[in-house]
Design a protein around this motif. Structure first.
Motif, PDB file in Angstrom:
ATOM      1  N   THR A  28       6.112   1.195  -7.879  1.00 46.49           N
ATOM      2  CA  THR A  28       4.683   0.920  -8.053  1.00 46.49           C
ATOM      3  C   THR A  28       4.438  -0.531  -8.456  1.00 46.49           C
ATOM      4  OG1 THR A  28       4.457   3.213  -8.753  1.00 46.49           O
ATOM      5  CG2 THR A  28       2.578   1.781  -9.147  1.00 46.49           C
ATOM      6  N   TRP A  29       5.309  -1.101  -9.288  1.00 43.26           N
ATOM      7  CA  TRP A  29       5.158  -2.489  -9.708  1.00 43.26           C
ATOM      8  C   TRP A  29       5.246  -3.435  -8.524  1.00 43.26           C
ATOM      9  CZ3 TRP A  29       3.418  -5.597 -13.191  1.00 43.26           C
ATOM     10  CH2 TRP A  29       3.216  -5.143 -14.495  1.00 43.26           C
ATOM     11  N   ILE A  30       6.161  -3.157  -7.615  1.00 44.53           N
ATOM     12  CA  ILE A  30       6.285  -4.019  -6.439  1.00 44.53           C
ATOM     13  C   ILE A  30       5.049  -3.881  -5.560  1.00 44.53           C
ATOM     14  CG2 ILE A  30       7.589  -4.445  -4.310  1.00 44.53           C
ATOM     15  CD1 ILE A  30      10.113  -3.723  -5.923  1.00 44.53           C
ATOM     16  N   GLY A  31       4.592  -2.646  -5.346  1.00 48.92           N
ATOM     17  CA  GLY A  31       3.381  -2.429  -4.565  1.00 48.92           C
ATOM     18  C   GLY A  31       2.187  -3.134  -5.177  1.00 48.92           C
ATOM     19  N   GLY A  70       0.817  -1.213   0.000  1.00 48.83           N
ATOM     20  CA  GLY A  70       0.000   0.000   0.000  1.00 48.83           C
ATOM     21  C   GLY A  70       0.844   1.253   0.000  1.00 48.83           C
ATOM     22  N   PHE A  71       1.939   1.258   0.767  1.00 47.19           N
ATOM     23  CA  PHE A  71       2.827   2.423   0.796  1.00 47.19           C
ATOM     24  C   PHE A  71       3.467   2.651  -0.570  1.00 47.19           C
ATOM     25  CE2 PHE A  71       7.081   4.203   1.091  1.00 47.19           C
ATOM     26  CZ  PHE A  71       6.768   5.471   1.578  1.00 47.19           C
ATOM     27  N   PHE A  72       4.050   1.601  -1.149  1.00 47.03           N
ATOM     28  CA  PHE A  72       4.694   1.750  -2.462  1.00 47.03           C
ATOM     29  C   PHE A  72       3.685   2.229  -3.498  1.00 47.03           C
ATOM     30  CE2 PHE A  72       8.353  -1.552  -1.842  1.00 47.03           C
ATOM     31  CZ  PHE A  72       9.016  -0.659  -1.026  1.00 47.03           C
ATOM     32  N   PHE A  73       2.488   1.656  -3.471  1.00 53.71           N
ATOM     33  CA  PHE A  73       1.466   2.015  -4.453  1.00 53.71           C
ATOM     34  C   PHE A  73       1.016   3.463  -4.265  1.00 53.71           C
ATOM     35  CE2 PHE A  73      -2.678   1.856  -6.560  1.00 53.71           C
ATOM     36  CZ  PHE A  73      -2.312   1.263  -7.756  1.00 53.71           C
ATOM     37  N   ALA A  74       0.717   3.846  -3.039  1.00 57.60           N
ATOM     38  CA  ALA A  74       0.263   5.221  -2.775  1.00 57.60           C
ATOM     39  C   ALA A  74       1.345   6.238  -3.114  1.00 57.60           C
ATOM     40  CB  ALA A  74      -0.153   5.371  -1.311  1.00 57.60           C
ATOM     41  N   ALA A  75       2.585   5.920  -2.777  1.00 54.47           N
ATOM     42  CA  ALA A  75       3.691   6.847  -2.991  1.00 54.47           C
ATOM     43  C   ALA A  75       4.106   6.931  -4.452  1.00 54.47           C
ATOM     44  CB  ALA A  75       4.895   6.434  -2.134  1.00 54.47           C
ATOM     45  N   GLY A  76       3.713   5.959  -5.258  1.00 55.55           N
ATOM     46  CA  GLY A  76       4.175   5.929  -6.641  1.00 55.55           C
ATOM     47  C   GLY A  76       5.640   5.547  -6.727  1.00 55.55           C
ATOM     48  N   PHE A  77       6.128   4.895  -5.688  1.00 54.93           N
ATOM     49  CA  PHE A  77       7.519   4.463  -5.585  1.00 54.93           C
ATOM     50  C   PHE A  77       7.540   2.952  -5.696  1.00 54.93           C
ATOM     51  CE2 PHE A  77      10.909   2.934  -2.677  1.00 54.93           C
ATOM     52  CZ  PHE A  77      12.002   3.417  -3.373  1.00 54.93           C
ATOM     53  N   SER A  85      -1.607  -7.544  -5.299  1.00 58.28           N
ATOM     54  CA  SER A  85      -2.211  -8.615  -6.106  1.00 58.28           C
ATOM     55  C   SER A  85      -2.054  -9.972  -5.447  1.00 58.28           C
ATOM     56  CB  SER A  85      -1.578  -8.640  -7.506  1.00 58.28           C
ATOM     57  OG  SER A  85      -1.899  -7.472  -8.218  1.00 58.28           O
ATOM     58  N   ILE A  86      -0.885 -10.238  -4.867  1.00 61.72           N
ATOM     59  CA  ILE A  86      -0.671 -11.511  -4.178  1.00 61.72           C
ATOM     60  C   ILE A  86      -1.671 -11.679  -3.034  1.00 61.72           C
ATOM     61  CG2 ILE A  86       0.928 -12.759  -2.653  1.00 61.72           C
ATOM     62  CD1 ILE A  86       3.194 -11.652  -4.535  1.00 61.72           C
ATOM     63  N   ILE A  87      -1.868 -10.625  -2.251  1.00 61.68           N
ATOM     64  CA  ILE A  87      -2.820 -10.691  -1.134  1.00 61.68           C
ATOM     65  C   ILE A  87      -4.240 -10.929  -1.643  1.00 61.68           C
ATOM     66  CG2 ILE A  87      -3.963  -9.232   0.608  1.00 61.68           C
ATOM     67  CD1 ILE A  87      -1.374 -10.491   1.573  1.00 61.68           C
ATOM     68  N   MET A  88      -4.610 -10.248  -2.726  1.00 65.77           N
ATOM     69  CA  MET A  88      -5.959 -10.405  -3.264  1.00 65.77           C
ATOM     70  C   MET A  88      -6.160 -11.786  -3.887  1.00 65.77           C
ATOM     71  SD  MET A  88      -7.784  -7.776  -2.500  1.00 65.77           S
ATOM     72  CE  MET A  88      -7.006  -8.140  -0.936  1.00 65.77           C
ATOM     73  N   ILE A  89      -5.148 -12.310  -4.556  1.00 61.78           N
ATOM     74  CA  ILE A  89      -5.239 -13.671  -5.100  1.00 61.78           C
ATOM     75  C   ILE A  89      -5.376 -14.679  -3.961  1.00 61.78           C
ATOM     76  CG2 ILE A  89      -3.954 -15.472  -6.331  1.00 61.78           C
ATOM     77  CD1 ILE A  89      -2.845 -13.108  -8.112  1.00 61.78           C
ATOM     78  N   ASP A  90      -4.606 -14.475  -2.898  1.00 61.77           N
ATOM     79  CA  ASP A  90      -4.717 -15.342  -1.726  1.00 61.77           C
ATOM     80  C   ASP A  90      -6.124 -15.270  -1.132  1.00 61.77           C
ATOM     81  OD1 ASP A  90      -3.565 -17.055   0.413  1.00 61.77           O
ATOM     82  OD2 ASP A  90      -3.970 -15.277   1.643  1.00 61.77           O
ATOM     83  N   ALA A  91      -6.674 -14.065  -1.041  1.00 68.78           N
ATOM     84  CA  ALA A  91      -8.030 -13.917  -0.503  1.00 68.78           C
ATOM     85  C   ALA A  91      -9.055 -14.642  -1.371  1.00 68.78           C
ATOM     86  CB  ALA A  91      -8.394 -12.430  -0.385  1.00 68.78           C
ATOM     87  N   ILE A  92      -8.845 -14.617  -2.676  1.00 68.29           N
ATOM     88  CA  ILE A  92      -9.753 -15.326  -3.578  1.00 68.29           C
ATOM     89  C   ILE A  92      -9.677 -16.831  -3.329  1.00 68.29           C
ATOM     90  CG2 ILE A  92     -10.143 -15.955  -6.000  1.00 68.29           C
ATOM     91  CD1 ILE A  92      -9.326 -13.003  -6.684  1.00 68.29           C
ATOM     92  N   PHE A  93      -8.458 -17.363  -3.242  1.00 68.33           N
ATOM     93  CA  PHE A  93      -8.308 -18.811  -3.091  1.00 68.33           C
ATOM     94  C   PHE A  93      -8.656 -19.315  -1.703  1.00 68.33           C
ATOM     95  CE2 PHE A  93      -5.857 -18.441  -7.018  1.00 68.33           C
ATOM     96  CZ  PHE A  93      -6.377 -19.513  -7.724  1.00 68.33           C
TER      97      PHE A  93
END
Length: 132
Positions: free
Chosen positions: A74-77, A65-72, A82-90
């Protein structure tokens, strides 16, 4: 205007994930904290080491969330989110079908699309740190 739009998306999604991570890790914002999150993970079959998985999930959400919000980085964020959301789906939502009102994975899927879409476009001009 596109840069402003990207900033709004990054801040809303990123800060939300920072909050979710803080709920799991520290019990902030009415969250369960590590012990309770670990116990819940074990109750849904994530054994052994529910507390260790709670730390991982909380850190992925907080750092992603920090990397994504900061724009730093961004791919890693976007990747961590995405990994957390895929885990939540499964582990939780997939068995309930697609639609959120049935407990399905609709919301998780939309968040994955948003973070990957922003990562592909780039963070825009308004970033905390510039990266190559």
């Amino acid at each position: 205007m596109a840069d402003l739009g990207l900033l709004i998306i990054r801040l809303v999604v990123g800060l939300t994930f920072i909050g979710h991570g803080a709920q799991k890790l520290f019990g902030w914002f009415g969250g369960p904290g590590l012990t309770n999150t670990g116990q819940w993970l074990e109750s849904i079959g994530i054994k052994p080491g529910g507390k260790i998985w709670a730390i991982c999930a909380g850190l992925f959400e907080l750092v992603g969330g920090f990397f994504f919000a900061a724009g730093f980085l961004t791919w890693i964020g976007a990747g961590l989110i995405s990994i957390i959301m895929i885990d939540a789906i499964f582990t939780v939502h997939g068995k309930n079908g697609y639609w959120a009102q049935e407990g399905g994975f609709e919301y998780n899927f939309v968040l994955i699309a948003i973070v990957i879409g922003v990562a592909l476009i780039g963070p825009g001009q308004y970033v905390l740190f510039y990266t190559l």
